[in-house]
Design an enzyme around this catalytic site. Sequence first.
Site, PDB file in Angstrom:
ATOM      1  N   GLU A  36     -18.802  -6.552  10.258  1.00  0.00           N
ATOM      2  CA  GLU A  36     -19.765  -5.857  11.121  1.00  0.00           C
ATOM      3  C   GLU A  36     -20.812  -6.816  11.701  1.00  0.00           C
ATOM      4  O   GLU A  36     -21.222  -6.679  12.856  1.00  0.00           O
ATOM      5  CB  GLU A  36     -20.472  -4.738  10.345  1.00  0.00           C
ATOM      6  CG  GLU A  36     -19.603  -3.514  10.100  1.00  0.00           C
ATOM      7  CD  GLU A  36     -18.679  -3.662   8.908  1.00  0.00           C
ATOM      8  OE1 GLU A  36     -18.722  -4.707   8.237  1.00  0.00           O
ATOM      9  OE2 GLU A  36     -17.884  -2.738   8.658  1.00  0.00           O
ATOM     10  N   ARG A  53     -25.679  -3.587   7.167  1.00  0.00           N
ATOM     11  CA  ARG A  53     -25.511  -5.020   6.856  1.00  0.00           C
ATOM     12  C   ARG A  53     -25.615  -5.893   8.107  1.00  0.00           C
ATOM     13  O   ARG A  53     -25.668  -7.112   8.012  1.00  0.00           O
ATOM     14  CB  ARG A  53     -24.212  -5.296   6.143  1.00  0.00           C
ATOM     15  CG  ARG A  53     -22.955  -5.038   6.874  1.00  0.00           C
ATOM     16  CD  ARG A  53     -21.751  -5.580   6.131  1.00  0.00           C
ATOM     17  NE  ARG A  53     -21.791  -5.291   4.703  1.00  0.00           N
ATOM     18  CZ  ARG A  53     -20.816  -5.628   3.851  1.00  0.00           C
ATOM     19  NH1 ARG A  53     -19.757  -6.276   4.283  1.00  0.00           N
ATOM     20  NH2 ARG A  53     -20.883  -5.335   2.575  1.00  0.00           N
ATOM     21  N   LYS A  97       0.862  -1.178   0.000  1.00  0.00           N
ATOM     22  CA  LYS A  97       0.000   0.000   0.000  1.00  0.00           C
ATOM     23  C   LYS A  97       0.909   1.243   0.000  1.00  0.00           C
ATOM     24  O   LYS A  97       1.901   1.270   0.715  1.00  0.00           O
ATOM     25  CB  LYS A  97      -0.850  -0.013   1.271  1.00  0.00           C
ATOM     26  CG  LYS A  97      -2.156   0.711   1.175  1.00  0.00           C
ATOM     27  CD  LYS A  97      -3.071   0.323   2.364  1.00  0.00           C
ATOM     28  CE  LYS A  97      -4.507   0.516   2.040  1.00  0.00           C
ATOM     29  NZ  LYS A  97      -5.423   0.022   3.066  1.00  0.00           N
TER      30      LYS A  97
HETATM   31  C1  LIG Z   1     -18.652  -3.058   5.081  1.00  0.00           C
HETATM   32  C2  LIG Z   1     -17.496  -2.091   5.126  1.00  0.00           C
HETATM   33  N1  LIG Z   1     -16.875  -1.865   6.309  1.00  0.00           N
HETATM   34  C3  LIG Z   1     -15.860  -0.980   6.388  1.00  0.00           C
HETATM   35  C4  LIG Z   1     -15.450  -0.290   5.266  1.00  0.00           C
HETATM   36  C5  LIG Z   1     -14.369   0.777   5.365  1.00  0.00           C
HETATM   37  N2  LIG Z   1     -13.207   0.396   4.567  1.00  0.00           N
HETATM   38  C6  LIG Z   1     -13.003   0.887   3.365  1.00  0.00           C
HETATM   39  S1  LIG Z   1     -11.617   0.284   2.671  1.00  0.00           S
HETATM   40  C7  LIG Z   1     -11.258  -0.618   4.076  1.00  0.00           C
HETATM   41  C8  LIG Z   1     -10.022  -1.449   4.148  1.00  0.00           C
HETATM   42  C9  LIG Z   1      -9.988  -2.398   2.977  1.00  0.00           C
HETATM   43  O1  LIG Z   1      -8.846  -3.212   3.098  1.00  0.00           O
HETATM   44  P1  LIG Z   1      -8.487  -4.134   1.862  1.00  0.00           P
HETATM   45  O2  LIG Z   1      -9.692  -4.848   1.380  1.00  0.00           O
HETATM   46  O3  LIG Z   1      -7.334  -4.944   2.283  1.00  0.00           O
HETATM   47  O4  LIG Z   1      -8.113  -3.107   0.702  1.00  0.00           O
HETATM   48  P2  LIG Z   1      -6.811  -2.180   0.642  1.00  0.00           P
HETATM   49  O5  LIG Z   1      -7.271  -0.802   1.094  1.00  0.00           O
HETATM   50  O6  LIG Z   1      -5.782  -2.760   1.516  1.00  0.00           O
HETATM   51  O7  LIG Z   1      -6.422  -2.185  -0.810  1.00  0.00           O
HETATM   52  C10 LIG Z   1     -12.236  -0.460   5.016  1.00  0.00           C
HETATM   53  C11 LIG Z   1     -12.250  -1.093   6.354  1.00  0.00           C
HETATM   54  C12 LIG Z   1     -16.130  -0.566   4.046  1.00  0.00           C
HETATM   55  N3  LIG Z   1     -15.818   0.106   2.904  1.00  0.00           N
HETATM   56  N4  LIG Z   1     -17.128  -1.456   4.002  1.00  0.00           N
HETATM   57 MG   LIG Z   2      -5.368  -4.670   2.180  1.00  0.00          MG
END
Ligand SMILES: Cc1ncc(C[n+]2csc(CCOP(=O)(O)OP(=O)(O)O)c2C)c(N)n1
Ligand SMILES: [Mg+2]
Length: 618
Positions: free
Chosen positions: A365, A393, A280
């Site tokens: 969640e 959700r 990242k």
């Molecule tokens: C249901 C839900 N909960 C929380 C979030 C907030 N959120 C957005 S991106 C993220 C982290 C995602 O991590 P990853 O899938 O590993 O993607 P990366 O950012 O590392 O590429 C979170 C917790 C969300 N978008 N949807």
């Molecule tokens: Mg990630």
Amino acid sequence: MLDTVHGPRDLDRFNRAQLDRLAGEIREFLIENVTRTGGHLGPNLGVVELTIALHRVFDSPRDTIVFDTGHQSYVHKLLTGRHDFAMLRQEGGLSGYPNRRESEHDVVENSHASTALSYADGIAKAYQVRGQSDRRVVGVIGDGALTGGMAWEALNNLACAKDRPVVIVVNDNERSYSPTIGGLADHLATLRMTQGYEKFLSWGKRTLPKAPVFGGAIYETLHGMKKGIKDIVAPQGMFEDLGLKYIGPIDGHDLDEIESALRRAKGFGGPVIVHCITRKGEGYRLARENDQDQFHQVGVINPETGLPYQAQGTTWTDVFADEMVKIGNDRPDVVGITAAMLHSVGLHKFGKAYPDRIYDVGIAEQHAVTSAAGLAFGGLHPVVAVYATFLNRAFDQVLMDCALHRAGVTFVLDRAGVTGDDGASHNGMWDMSILQVVPGLRIAAPRDPGQVRTQLREAVEVSDAPTVLRFSKGAAGPEIEAVDRLGVMDLLRAPENPDVLIVTAGPMAAQGLAAAEILAAEGVEASVVDPRWVKPLDPALVELARGHRAVVTVEDNSRVGGVGAAVTQALQDAGLALPVRVLGIPQQFLNHAKRPVILERIGLTAEGVAAASRAALS
Ligand SMILES: Cc1ncc(C[n+]2csc(CCOP(=O)(O)OP(=O)(O)O)c2C)c(N)n1
Ligand SMILES: [Mg+2]
Ligand SMILES: CC(=O)[C@@H](O)[C@H](O)COP(=O)(O)O
């Protein structure tokens, strides 16, 4: 080179050196533009090579590429011809997520995580039924999103569909915001460990067969051992146990390696996982060195320093974060739960003070809510802090696992109301509607920082029902003093001979009071009342209304089934036939724009409340 890319097929003419240059140009573009507008800089810097390779190997839009959560789709947008990021996430500009109105290459618009593989499963089934099985379907999911239960429901289905060529690309950067947690994260880590072994094998494949006499045999032996060694070094990949072909782990920043893996996956003809190791914030030192979230989501920052140009001031989240630490000191039974957003929801200070009383459950969640019901059953008082929109959700878990069991769980909903930047799926506009139907559950909508502190304490005192506290995104509003207390309600303005009663939920108290001043200048007197606890409504509200000729309600929530609807119903149930106007967010998906712009557009302003009051009195 980026300027010459108007669609994915433009990538086919580039050689490896040109592709490397293109990747560099994309990174420069992202850093320059996203630090100027704000947005998901870190995630997109991490998928530059991956997205280039995806669009070189697959032929979008005939093949379908689905991004999970979609916050990492800026590179995809650039490669599909969208280069104007000047108004990113602002009215009239590009959305921060895929958007079907923007491009035929975009599929999933919502920003809610862990849905892409279910989409991919459905799309692949549709192509199969329609005789289009030659169309490849690719789901790109992060390691964080992979901690969401829905992703495993999808994998369970994908794994048994041997005749459906879905390619699942796991973008593993070991983080959500913070490092990804849980057994899955550990498993992915062990698979990453074998990356060295994979490199050793590919060295063996290149060199050993050319070695005289035994070279080939040695390679075959080593290759045969691979499974064995992997079992020793990395417990048999659970993905393979599920029945999914597993390719990887591969270097998610090596274009040749990714393309090679994707081509193998494309040709496999069945469900296959490609496990990509990415970083990242790759290519931007300040992002890579940011321990908190590697610039997961930046505001408008100076690209040279990584710091915001303007300090944000105290936010609603800050007020919550500080009060939680104090509550943690007074109440050893209070514990905190986050769904992979420790800092974003303001539990980081509590977690630091009480490391044994904080739980990060991953992007899960539903699990968070029912686990909280378990914690309550075990004698603790959990505080579940999530963004309002993400609680949607977990509605059944709130209803059945918490409310049915009268569990003393407190939900703190941040980003409640219009958030704006992140578009339709991020506005916290449904909580005070969907939670209205939960028997026993109580909802507090604090109007100012003082009420956040007061009502949070009131909420954690309730041990026989779930309680909810909701507040907006961004800078906390001013303190708004009450002139009187009526039951649990605060009277904010109480003229002698009032004409209209303005009922304000949460920070809309400011709009209500400003509207009263506008009306007063016209000779119309308005009372303003803050119910504080908007569910259940204090019966004294009906008695208060009796002294008025009309009622106006205003809330930063859907106007359908929200506080205004509850007030209207309470008046009707009491046989009070007063004209009522309900102000709230109209029942529509709000496109991305700044919060003030949206509030103005939908009439959640002082003038909007004044106009509704005039109409109700006419
Ligand atoms: C249901 C839900 N909960 C929380 C979030 C907030 N959120 C957005 S991106 C993220 C982290 C995602 O991590 P990853 O899938 O590993 O993607 P990366 O950012 O590392 O590429 C979170 C917790 C969300 N978008 N949807
Ligand atoms: Mg990630
Ligand atoms: C993609 C996602 O869901 C989060 O990263 C979100 O964009 C954060 O929103 P805030 O900026 O309001 O914390």
